[in-house]
Write a protein that holds these residues in place. Sequence first.
Motif, PDB file in Angstrom:
ATOM      1  N   PHE A  13       0.826  -1.208   0.000  1.00 57.87           N
ATOM      2  CA  PHE A  13       0.000   0.000   0.000  1.00 57.87           C
ATOM      3  C   PHE A  13       0.862   1.260   0.000  1.00 57.87           C
ATOM      4  CE2 PHE A  13      -1.867   3.451   2.501  1.00 57.87           C
ATOM      5  CZ  PHE A  13      -2.986   3.731   1.730  1.00 57.87           C
ATOM      6  N   LEU A  14       1.934   1.248   0.819  1.00 53.21           N
ATOM      7  CA  LEU A  14       2.819   2.402   0.860  1.00 53.21           C
ATOM      8  C   LEU A  14       3.469   2.651  -0.498  1.00 53.21           C
ATOM      9  CD1 LEU A  14       4.589   1.960   4.320  1.00 53.21           C
ATOM     10  CD2 LEU A  14       2.846   3.657   3.713  1.00 53.21           C
ATOM     11  N   ALA A  15       3.822   1.581  -1.193  1.00 47.29           N
ATOM     12  CA  ALA A  15       4.465   1.718  -2.496  1.00 47.29           C
ATOM     13  C   ALA A  15       3.530   2.348  -3.519  1.00 47.29           C
ATOM     14  CB  ALA A  15       4.935   0.348  -2.994  1.00 47.29           C
ATOM     15  N   LEU A  16       2.230   2.084  -3.386  1.00 47.92           N
ATOM     16  CA  LEU A  16       1.266   2.626  -4.346  1.00 47.92           C
ATOM     17  C   LEU A  16       0.742   4.000  -3.944  1.00 47.92           C
ATOM     18  CD1 LEU A  16      -0.870  -0.572  -5.023  1.00 47.92           C
ATOM     19  CD2 LEU A  16       0.714   0.520  -6.604  1.00 47.92           C
ATOM     20  N   ALA A  17       0.977   4.410  -2.708  1.00 49.66           N
ATOM     21  CA  ALA A  17       0.369   5.637  -2.197  1.00 49.66           C
ATOM     22  C   ALA A  17       0.659   6.878  -3.034  1.00 49.66           C
ATOM     23  CB  ALA A  17       0.809   5.875  -0.745  1.00 49.66           C
ATOM     24  N   PRO A  18       1.920   7.127  -3.480  1.00 52.54           N
ATOM     25  CA  PRO A  18       2.171   8.342  -4.254  1.00 52.54           C
ATOM     26  C   PRO A  18       1.338   8.408  -5.528  1.00 52.54           C
ATOM     27  CG  PRO A  18       4.226   7.344  -3.555  1.00 52.54           C
ATOM     28  CD  PRO A  18       3.141   6.363  -3.266  1.00 52.54           C
ATOM     29  N   ALA A  19       1.209   7.297  -6.227  1.00 55.04           N
ATOM     30  CA  ALA A  19       0.426   7.291  -7.458  1.00 55.04           C
ATOM     31  C   ALA A  19      -1.043   7.528  -7.173  1.00 55.04           C
ATOM     32  CB  ALA A  19       0.612   5.957  -8.181  1.00 55.04           C
ATOM     33  N   LEU A  20      -1.535   7.003  -6.035  1.00 53.76           N
ATOM     34  CA  LEU A  20      -2.930   7.196  -5.698  1.00 53.76           C
ATOM     35  C   LEU A  20      -3.230   8.640  -5.317  1.00 53.76           C
ATOM     36  CD1 LEU A  20      -3.508   3.974  -3.555  1.00 53.76           C
ATOM     37  CD2 LEU A  20      -4.264   4.388  -5.907  1.00 53.76           C
ATOM     38  N   MET A  21      -2.253   9.312  -4.698  1.00 56.65           N
ATOM     39  CA  MET A  21      -2.470  10.673  -4.239  1.00 56.65           C
ATOM     40  C   MET A  21      -2.317  11.695  -5.354  1.00 56.65           C
ATOM     41  SD  MET A  21      -0.649  10.877  -0.513  1.00 56.65           S
ATOM     42  CE  MET A  21       0.965  10.570  -1.201  1.00 56.65           C
ATOM     43  N   ALA A  22      -1.511  11.423  -6.370  1.00 54.33           N
ATOM     44  CA  ALA A  22      -1.196  12.419  -7.387  1.00 54.33           C
ATOM     45  C   ALA A  22      -2.311  12.515  -8.420  1.00 54.33           C
ATOM     46  CB  ALA A  22       0.103  12.044  -8.091  1.00 54.33           C
ATOM     47  N   PRO A  23      -2.758  13.728  -8.779  1.00 56.97           N
ATOM     48  CA  PRO A  23      -3.742  13.875  -9.825  1.00 56.97           C
ATOM     49  C   PRO A  23      -3.157  13.477 -11.172  1.00 56.97           C
ATOM     50  CG  PRO A  23      -2.878  16.019  -9.163  1.00 56.97           C
ATOM     51  CD  PRO A  23      -2.337  15.009  -8.188  1.00 56.97           C
ATOM     52  N   ALA A  24      -4.019  13.076 -12.110  1.00 56.51           N
ATOM     53  CA  ALA A  24      -3.554  12.575 -13.406  1.00 56.51           C
ATOM     54  C   ALA A  24      -2.698  13.587 -14.132  1.00 56.51           C
ATOM     55  CB  ALA A  24      -4.767  12.186 -14.260  1.00 56.51           C
ATOM     56  N   ALA A  25      -3.053  14.859 -14.062  1.00 51.18           N
ATOM     57  CA  ALA A  25      -2.298  15.887 -14.778  1.00 51.18           C
ATOM     58  C   ALA A  25      -0.891  16.029 -14.242  1.00 51.18           C
ATOM     59  CB  ALA A  25      -3.028  17.220 -14.689  1.00 51.18           C
ATOM     60  N   ALA A  26      -0.712  15.667 -12.928  1.00 48.80           N
ATOM     61  CA  ALA A  26       0.597  15.851 -12.320  1.00 48.80           C
ATOM     62  C   ALA A  26       1.580  14.770 -12.745  1.00 48.80           C
ATOM     63  CB  ALA A  26       0.467  15.860 -10.798  1.00 48.80           C
ATOM     64  N   LEU A  27       1.107  13.729 -13.426  1.00 49.76           N
ATOM     65  CA  LEU A  27       1.984  12.645 -13.829  1.00 49.76           C
ATOM     66  C   LEU A  27       2.546  12.839 -15.235  1.00 49.76           C
ATOM     67  CD1 LEU A  27      -0.082   9.614 -12.466  1.00 49.76           C
ATOM     68  CD2 LEU A  27       1.875  10.726 -11.402  1.00 49.76           C
ATOM     69  N   ALA A  28       2.304  14.010 -15.832  1.00 45.60           N
ATOM     70  CA  ALA A  28       2.674  14.224 -17.227  1.00 45.60           C
ATOM     71  C   ALA A  28       4.188  14.245 -17.421  1.00 45.60           C
ATOM     72  CB  ALA A  28       2.052  15.518 -17.734  1.00 45.60           C
ATOM     73  N   ALA A  29       4.935  14.865 -16.499  1.00 48.34           N
ATOM     74  CA  ALA A  29       6.386  14.980 -16.649  1.00 48.34           C
ATOM     75  C   ALA A  29       7.048  13.688 -16.182  1.00 48.34           C
ATOM     76  CB  ALA A  29       6.902  16.170 -15.850  1.00 48.34           C
ATOM     77  N   GLU A  30       7.842  13.065 -17.078  1.00 49.49           N
ATOM     78  CA  GLU A  30       8.518  11.816 -16.741  1.00 49.49           C
ATOM     79  C   GLU A  30       9.947  11.848 -17.267  1.00 49.49           C
ATOM     80  OE1 GLU A  30       6.334   8.450 -18.088  1.00 49.49           O
ATOM     81  OE2 GLU A  30       4.627   8.818 -16.749  1.00 49.49           O
ATOM     82  N   ASP A  31      10.795  11.023 -16.646  1.00 50.89           N
ATOM     83  CA  ASP A  31      12.169  10.884 -17.100  1.00 50.89           C
ATOM     84  C   ASP A  31      12.592   9.445 -16.876  1.00 50.89           C
ATOM     85  OD1 ASP A  31      14.659  11.495 -18.093  1.00 50.89           O
ATOM     86  OD2 ASP A  31      15.418  12.352 -16.225  1.00 50.89           O
TER      87      ASP A  31
END
Length: 228
Positions: A13-31
């Motif tokens: 659950f802890l490993a998935l928490a950041p993805a669950l908390m972040a809005p979809a638009a906030a995941l746009a920037a990746e590297d």
Amino acid sequence: MARANSMLRHLAFLALAPALMAPAAALAAEDTNAWAGQFFTINLDKKVYVRLEAQERFTNDAQRLGQLLLRSLAGYRISKNVNVGLGYAYVRTDPVGPALLDEHRYYQELNVRLLTTESGLTLDSRSRLEQRTFEDRDGTSWRMRQFVQLRAPISANNKLVAYTEPFVDLNRTSVQRGGLSLWRNFVGVSIPLARNAEIVPGYLNQHVFRDGDDRTDHTANINIYVTL
């Protein structure tokens, strides 16, 4: 075993928490990154030890050395399951665009073995308080990191290694925003190289919380651990 399974579910659950908390638009920037680390623990006696490490972090689609970290620590074993340490790290961060940063980081940490089972499963906690100072910048940036790592046997010689680590800025400065700033999650496999050495390759996900759009780093991470 029921307690161990409960711990496994909690870590997942802890490993998935950041993805669950972040809005979809906030995941746009990746590297895409590639990180390598070399960790050496030198036992001076049964109680006192020294840890030395170097980490090379290649960023921007793993095409350039974006960060170099050199870290040292003097540690003391209070008991079989508890140890403390004081350390110093030099960190050179060289991002594309923003100015290069030379950081001198002082830190204190508490390590606790939370769980050991007869099957060889272990669960460990590391609480680290950092005081970060930067050349040509005023003030000290305080940060707290809480690391929890699971190791579970998957064969006679190999273990599943998984950890989660949120970073919380305790103040706001010119180099940190305050509040939750990073969350790292890793999964990999330990491979023994010798009696006191192992290599741990795996995947590390780093979510960077920012005032604008967040960033997610997908990282091929390989570490070597040696005990002397």
